[in-house]
Design a protein around this motif. Structure first.
Motif, short mmCIF file in Angstrom:
data_model
loop_
_atom_site.label_atom_id
_atom_site.label_comp_id
_atom_site.label_asym_id
_atom_site.label_seq_id
_atom_site.Cartn_x
_atom_site.Cartn_y
_atom_site.Cartn_z
N VAL A 161 0.85 -1.19 0.00
CA VAL A 161 0.00 0.00 0.00
C VAL A 161 0.89 1.24 0.00
O VAL A 161 1.89 1.30 0.69
N CYS A 162 0.51 2.22 -0.82
CA CYS A 162 1.31 3.44 -0.96
C CYS A 162 0.38 4.66 -0.91
O CYS A 162 -0.73 4.62 -1.45
N ASP A 163 0.82 5.71 -0.25
CA ASP A 163 0.03 6.95 -0.23
C ASP A 163 0.00 7.57 -1.62
O ASP A 163 1.02 7.57 -2.32
N ALA A 164 -1.13 8.12 -2.00
CA ALA A 164 -1.28 8.72 -3.33
C ALA A 164 -0.22 9.78 -3.64
O ALA A 164 0.35 9.77 -4.74
N PRO A 165 0.10 10.71 -2.71
CA PRO A 165 1.10 11.73 -3.03
C PRO A 165 2.48 11.14 -3.35
O PRO A 165 3.23 11.70 -4.15
N VAL A 166 2.81 10.00 -2.72
CA VAL A 166 4.12 9.37 -2.96
C VAL A 166 4.18 8.82 -4.38
O VAL A 166 5.14 9.07 -5.13
N LEU A 167 3.13 8.09 -4.78
CA LEU A 167 3.09 7.55 -6.14
C LEU A 167 3.02 8.67 -7.17
O LEU A 167 3.62 8.60 -8.24
N ARG A 168 2.25 9.70 -6.84
CA ARG A 168 2.09 10.83 -7.76
C ARG A 168 3.45 11.49 -8.04
O ARG A 168 3.77 11.81 -9.19
N ARG A 169 4.23 11.67 -6.99
CA ARG A 169 5.56 12.27 -7.16
C ARG A 169 6.46 11.37 -8.02
O ARG A 169 7.15 11.85 -8.92
N LEU A 170 6.44 10.07 -7.76
CA LEU A 170 7.29 9.14 -8.52
C LEU A 170 6.99 9.20 -10.02
O LEU A 170 7.90 9.25 -10.84
N PHE A 171 5.71 9.20 -10.36
CA PHE A 171 5.34 9.16 -11.77
C PHE A 171 5.33 10.55 -12.43
O PHE A 171 5.72 10.70 -13.58
N ASP A 172 4.90 11.57 -11.69
CA ASP A 172 4.86 12.92 -12.27
C ASP A 172 6.24 13.43 -12.63
O ASP A 172 6.42 14.13 -13.63
N GLU B 198 -5.27 11.86 -7.60
CA GLU B 198 -5.64 13.25 -7.33
C GLU B 198 -5.90 13.51 -5.85
O GLU B 198 -5.60 14.57 -5.32
N ASP B 199 -6.49 12.52 -5.18
CA ASP B 199 -6.88 12.68 -3.78
C ASP B 199 -5.68 12.44 -2.87
O ASP B 199 -5.16 11.33 -2.79
N ASP B 200 -5.25 13.49 -2.15
CA ASP B 200 -4.09 13.38 -1.27
C ASP B 200 -4.29 12.39 -0.13
O ASP B 200 -3.33 11.86 0.42
N GLU B 201 -5.55 12.14 0.21
CA GLU B 201 -5.84 11.24 1.35
C GLU B 201 -5.91 9.78 0.91
O GLU B 201 -5.95 8.89 1.76
N ALA B 202 -5.92 9.53 -0.40
CA ALA B 202 -6.14 8.16 -0.90
C ALA B 202 -4.96 7.25 -0.60
O ALA B 202 -3.80 7.67 -0.63
N GLN B 203 -5.30 6.00 -0.32
CA GLN B 203 -4.29 4.96 -0.18
C GLN B 203 -4.43 4.05 -1.40
O GLN B 203 -5.53 3.60 -1.72
N ILE B 204 -3.32 3.80 -2.06
CA ILE B 204 -3.35 3.00 -3.28
C ILE B 204 -2.78 1.62 -3.00
O ILE B 204 -1.64 1.49 -2.55
#
Length: 372
Positions: free
Chosen positions: A130-141, A214-220
């Motif tokens: 499980v990864c926090d959305a902002p972490v994955l977003r930073r990796l891919f963005d 998009e959602d900062d609170e989401a857990q992926i």
């Protein structure tokens, strides 16, 4: 099948699904979205045989069932319905029609049987974490801009996601390169990801994934196997095949001995590059960087249209250097910087240049110079 649903919830679910659908399809069913109503929710599934997305949303289900309808047409209809409308959807199996009613609007759409809708083969995943959305977003963005669009080098047409030994222990790393520039970004290794196989996530999947983050609170919830990767939130599941190829040994092209250090305000630098590059209409326009003590001069010389020059106050204490870069590449790399300062490390005019965000070593960018 019969259910009622709010227009906003329906539009969000259908938008996510229809974006996966290819506009040109030789197989009619692939142009459709599969909707399935059961219990107190409706799911919308779409696929192009490489990516599959399922979006589930609450609804008032009167009669369970499922059918498929043209995804793009259905999305356009829902998009044009008035805000706040309650949408009633029902299926007439015998007539092969789907009825959509919202206020005074009434549509009947052709359907295809759900039994012909393709099912993506299930996979045994080697790693689940499980990864926090902002972490994955930073990796891919921060890496996606460097993905190659050259189809012959298909193994570069995605982001290489793998476990690596970083400067602060093992990390989850994403890398992308097109041979001209490279982006490498690290994040702390999530629990459960230790045995993850390295996979190349395709460009289209990276674009679809961005909508889940998009959602900062989401857990992926992320699941990875040798052939597939799956990203899941509470409502949406995105499953994709990975690129069947070997990503090159990128570590060889990351310079380790560049000693000439330039520190510059990243936003000022990006704007200055953009301004001086205006005089050249060439796609591969070159910007020359002339470095002297605490001074950077950016210049472009375009014989057909003119030339431009701009000077910036910087922190630079090494010997003089003149080096050229593709303006677009410089702007894209500078735009990745979240911190105030960008740090460039040069060797000489012919060698790759390294760029970091201030003193943060978790993101590294490499750009090849051009002759000017």
């Amino acid at each position: 099948m019969k259910f009622s649903i709010e227009r906003a919830a329906l539009l969000k679910a259908v938008s996510q699904a229809q974006s996966v659908v290819e506009r040109r399809n030789t197989i009619p069913i692939l142009a459709n979205v599969l909707m399935s109503a059961e219990g107190d929710s409706v799911s919308f599934k779409a696929t192009d045989l490489d990516i599959e997305v399922i979006d589930t949303t609450p609804a008032q289900v009167e009669r369970a069932g499922g059918t498929t309808v043209n995804a793009v047409l259905f999305h356009e209809i829902v998009r044009k319905l008035p805000d706040g409308a309650l949408v009633q959807i029902s299926e007439d199996q015998a007539a092969g029609r789907l009825t959509v009613i919202a206020g005074r609007s009434h549509f009947q759409l052709a359907t295809l049987g759900k039994e012909d809708f393709p099912v993506m083969a299930s996979s045994d995943y080697d790693a689940n974490f499980v990864c926090d959305a902002p972490v994955l977003r930073r990796l891919f963005d921060k890496t996606r801009f460097a993905i190659s669009t050259e189809e012959t080098r298909y193994y570069l047409n995605g982001v290489y996601m793998h476990v690596a030994d970083g400067e602060e222990g093992r990390s989850l790393r994403c890398v992308a390169t097109d041979g001209h520039r490279l982006a490498r970004v690290d994040a702390p290794l999530p629990e459960g990801a230790e045995n993850m196989p390295g996979v190349i996530v395709p460009r289209k999947t990276v674009g679809e994934l961005r909508k889940l983050l998009e959602d900062d609170e989401a857990q992926i919830a992320v699941s990875v196997s040798e052939t597939k990767i799956r990203f899941a939130t509470k409502d949406i599941t995105l499953t994709s095949k990975v690129i069947d190829g070997t990503f090159p040994d990128y570590a060889r092209v990351i310079p380790t001995s560049n000693s000439r250090k330039l520190e510059v305000d990243a936003a000022d630098f990006a704007r200055a590059v953009d301004r001086v590059a205006t005089v050249s209409s060439e796609r591969s326009r070159a910007v020359k960087l002339s470095l002297d003590e605490d001074r950077l001069t950016l210049s472009v010389n375009a014989p057909d249209s003119g030339n431009a020059e701009e000077e910036l106050a910087v922190a630079y204490a090494d010997e003089k250097l003149e080096i050229g870069f593709n303006a677009k590449y410089l702007q894209e790399i500078a735009s990745q910087v979240d911190r105030e300062n960008a740090v460039f490390l040069f060797n000489n005019a012919g060698d790759p240049t390294l760029m970091r965000e201030g003193d943060d070593r978790s993101a590294v960018y490499v750009v090849m110079p051009m002759r000017v």
